[in-house]
Design a protein around this motif. Sequence first.
Motif, mmCIF file in Angstrom:
data_model
loop_
_atom_site.group_PDB
_atom_site.id
_atom_site.type_symbol
_atom_site.label_atom_id
_atom_site.label_comp_id
_atom_site.label_asym_id
_atom_site.label_seq_id
_atom_site.Cartn_x
_atom_site.Cartn_y
_atom_site.Cartn_z
ATOM 1 N N GLN A 105 0.499 -0.989 0.372
ATOM 2 C CA GLN A 105 -0.062 0.300 0.098
ATOM 3 C C GLN A 105 1.425 1.410 0.030
ATOM 4 O OE1 GLN A 105 -3.520 -0.146 2.436
ATOM 5 N NE2 GLN A 105 -2.836 -1.809 2.774
ATOM 6 N N LEU A 106 2.365 0.751 0.736
ATOM 7 C CA LEU A 106 2.868 2.469 0.892
ATOM 8 C C LEU A 106 3.488 2.474 -0.637
ATOM 9 C CD1 LEU A 106 4.895 1.756 4.365
ATOM 10 C CD2 LEU A 106 2.906 3.176 3.801
ATOM 11 N N ARG A 107 4.020 1.442 -1.304
ATOM 12 C CA ARG A 107 4.993 1.258 -2.608
ATOM 13 C C ARG A 107 3.508 2.283 -3.500
ATOM 14 N NH1 ARG A 107 4.371 -4.577 -4.653
ATOM 15 N NH2 ARG A 107 1.812 -3.327 -4.443
ATOM 16 N N ASP A 108 1.961 1.732 -3.079
ATOM 17 C CA ASP A 108 1.086 1.881 -4.502
ATOM 18 C C ASP A 108 1.187 3.444 -4.283
ATOM 19 O OD1 ASP A 108 1.211 -0.199 -5.335
ATOM 20 O OD2 ASP A 108 -0.941 -0.795 -4.052
ATOM 21 N N ILE A 109 0.989 4.571 -3.362
ATOM 22 C CA ILE A 109 0.888 6.182 -3.117
ATOM 23 C C ILE A 109 2.594 6.470 -3.439
ATOM 24 C CG2 ILE A 109 -1.183 5.283 -1.605
ATOM 25 C CD1 ILE A 109 1.078 6.171 1.407
ATOM 26 N N ASP A 110 3.286 5.711 -3.627
ATOM 27 C CA ASP A 110 4.583 5.821 -3.873
ATOM 28 C C ASP A 110 5.175 6.917 -2.284
ATOM 29 O OD1 ASP A 110 7.185 6.836 -5.430
ATOM 30 O OD2 ASP A 110 6.343 8.989 -6.146
ATOM 31 N N TYR A 111 5.075 6.546 -1.601
ATOM 32 C CA TYR A 111 5.529 7.054 0.152
ATOM 33 C C TYR A 111 6.801 7.381 -0.106
ATOM 34 C CZ TYR A 111 5.162 7.483 5.141
ATOM 35 O OH TYR A 111 6.119 7.946 6.235
ATOM 36 N N ASP A 112 7.623 8.856 0.550
ATOM 37 C CA ASP A 112 8.396 9.044 0.499
ATOM 38 C C ASP A 112 9.227 9.443 1.726
ATOM 39 O OD1 ASP A 112 7.027 11.412 0.587
ATOM 40 O OD2 ASP A 112 7.955 12.328 -1.145
ATOM 41 N N GLY A 113 7.949 9.249 3.069
ATOM 42 C CA GLY A 113 8.303 9.482 4.284
ATOM 43 C C GLY A 113 9.278 7.728 5.104
ATOM 44 N N ARG A 114 8.763 8.668 6.105
ATOM 45 C CA ARG A 114 9.898 7.689 6.448
ATOM 46 C C ARG A 114 9.189 6.204 7.127
ATOM 47 N NH1 ARG A 114 12.442 9.202 12.503
ATOM 48 N NH2 ARG A 114 13.350 12.033 11.566
ATOM 49 N N ILE A 115 9.804 4.936 6.596
ATOM 50 C CA ILE A 115 9.699 3.428 6.999
ATOM 51 C C ILE A 115 9.727 3.384 8.176
ATOM 52 C CG2 ILE A 115 8.506 1.409 5.996
ATOM 53 C CD1 ILE A 115 8.282 2.281 3.663
ATOM 54 N N GLN A 116 9.973 2.654 9.219
ATOM 55 C CA GLN A 116 10.128 2.291 10.440
ATOM 56 C C GLN A 116 10.129 0.592 11.033
ATOM 57 O OE1 GLN A 116 11.553 7.031 12.584
ATOM 58 N NE2 GLN A 116 10.456 5.639 13.904
ATOM 59 N N ILE A 117 10.902 0.327 11.227
ATOM 60 C CA ILE A 117 10.251 -1.486 11.113
ATOM 61 C C ILE A 117 10.762 -1.845 12.822
ATOM 62 C CG2 ILE A 117 10.032 -2.462 8.675
ATOM 63 C CD1 ILE A 117 12.903 -3.618 8.259
ATOM 64 N N PHE A 118 10.423 -1.046 13.245
ATOM 65 C CA PHE A 118 10.352 -1.114 14.745
ATOM 66 C C PHE A 118 9.722 -0.608 15.489
ATOM 67 C CE2 PHE A 118 12.934 2.501 13.946
ATOM 68 C CZ PHE A 118 12.780 3.190 14.965
ATOM 69 N N SER A 119 9.064 -0.842 16.838
ATOM 70 C CA SER A 119 8.262 0.751 17.602
ATOM 71 C C SER A 119 8.644 0.079 19.052
ATOM 72 C CB SER A 119 7.057 0.156 17.177
ATOM 73 O OG SER A 119 5.932 0.713 17.745
ATOM 74 N N ASN A 120 8.019 -0.075 19.814
ATOM 75 C CA ASN A 120 8.002 -1.348 21.475
ATOM 76 C C ASN A 120 8.722 -1.971 20.987
ATOM 77 O OD1 ASN A 120 7.781 1.769 22.703
ATOM 78 N ND2 ASN A 120 5.901 2.031 21.242
ATOM 79 N N ASN A 121 9.582 -1.937 21.418
ATOM 80 C CA ASN A 121 10.532 -3.541 20.816
ATOM 81 C C ASN A 121 11.803 -3.649 20.419
ATOM 82 O OD1 ASN A 121 10.024 -2.941 18.208
ATOM 83 N ND2 ASN A 121 9.591 -4.822 17.356
ATOM 84 N N GLU A 122 12.026 -4.837 20.282
ATOM 85 C CA GLU A 122 13.491 -5.375 19.158
ATOM 86 C C GLU A 122 13.352 -5.630 18.844
ATOM 87 O OE1 GLU A 122 16.849 -5.631 17.925
ATOM 88 O OE2 GLU A 122 16.738 -4.731 19.889
ATOM 89 N N PRO A 123 13.946 -5.000 17.062
ATOM 90 C CA PRO A 123 13.246 -5.894 16.060
ATOM 91 C C PRO A 123 13.600 -6.869 15.630
ATOM 92 C CG PRO A 123 14.176 -3.627 15.621
ATOM 93 C CD PRO A 123 14.698 -4.208 17.375
ATOM 94 N N LEU A 124 15.173 -7.406 16.391
ATOM 95 C CA LEU A 124 16.044 -8.814 15.761
ATOM 96 C C LEU A 124 15.084 -9.591 16.699
ATOM 97 C CD1 LEU A 124 17.630 -6.140 14.657
ATOM 98 C CD2 LEU A 124 19.951 -7.349 15.298
ATOM 99 N N LEU A 125 14.203 -9.097 17.297
ATOM 100 C CA LEU A 125 13.903 -10.797 17.933
ATOM 101 C C LEU A 125 13.324 -11.258 16.887
ATOM 102 C CD1 LEU A 125 12.549 -9.116 21.770
ATOM 103 C CD2 LEU A 125 14.896 -11.615 20.680
#
Length: 330
Positions: A105-125
């Motif tokens: 969906q982000l691709r389809d609107i040509d999103y140009d902001g920040r995508i962060q693949i984490f939040s209140n977590n440790e993403p490498l888990l």
Amino acid sequence: MTKLILALYRLKNFLYKKLSKDNFLYEILLLLPRKIIMDSEMKNSVQIEINEYLKTGKVNLFETIELETINRCNGECSFCPVNRKDDRREFKIMDEDLFKNIVNQLRDIDYDGRIQIFSNNEPLLDKRICEFAKYVKEACTNAHLSIFTNGILLNEEKFNELIKYCDTICIDNYYEGEKKLPENIKKIVEICNANPILKRKVIIQMINKKEIRNNRGGQSKNRHFTYQLKTNCKLPFKQVIVRPDGKLSLCCNDALGLYTLGDLTKQTLLEAWNSKEYKDIRDTLAKKGRKGVSLCKYCDNFGGFGQNESKKYVFTHAQFSSKWEQVNKL
């Protein structure tokens, strides 16, 4: 004048060192005055944006989206309401199809902001994190992809894979007692020192596990802050937080997911962003200020994104340089 400034700087450092041993004095004598000053300085500029919303009733597309693919952390930081000893969330991990659907969906609107693949977590888990980073970068070529990790699970192989896709990797090195780097992070430092280009993409922050930081909407257990900011919050106007089950939280400070403003298993991103739930929160903040939303009432986050509000860059060049200077002195 120079001697006076130097004397005040030394006094400030002395006070920080002395008062940091007493959390209450540290807050009252150092953090509270700083927050009050910032509150006074930022109030009017933020209100200009809020007034524009009140006038038009329209909101721009979000500038940051955080995708929390697993809602767990392996850290024990006392300032975090979801550290591994205190986390009371039901364990969840994001379905791969849901993750790809959101990214598409982000691709389809040509999103140009920040995508962060984490939040209140440790993403490498999440063992899929490198694959997910690759998918995001190939789909959303104009977006800025970033990841924040405590580095505990970061090894040379995983770092080399992630850095191929991430525009920013932030390693929050949480220490207790002596300020030092663990061996696996020392290896990352060696790699970056050998390749100066990486020192504009990788930043290492030294953070005491018991440090008093933002109060996370009043949910941080080592913070007593009760001053009510006059500066309104911009996060629900600029940020989307996606939990592993596809539900959208109020903001990045809503660590426990107390608010749900949408559900991406039932709505598109744009439908959720423009939904009644988001509008009600924005209207309340715009008309009543922070006091209108219980989680916002005593929250001491000013509504920016880290140290740099740019939707394309998490940190400034000066911040990268100063952090690397500190790390290389260890």
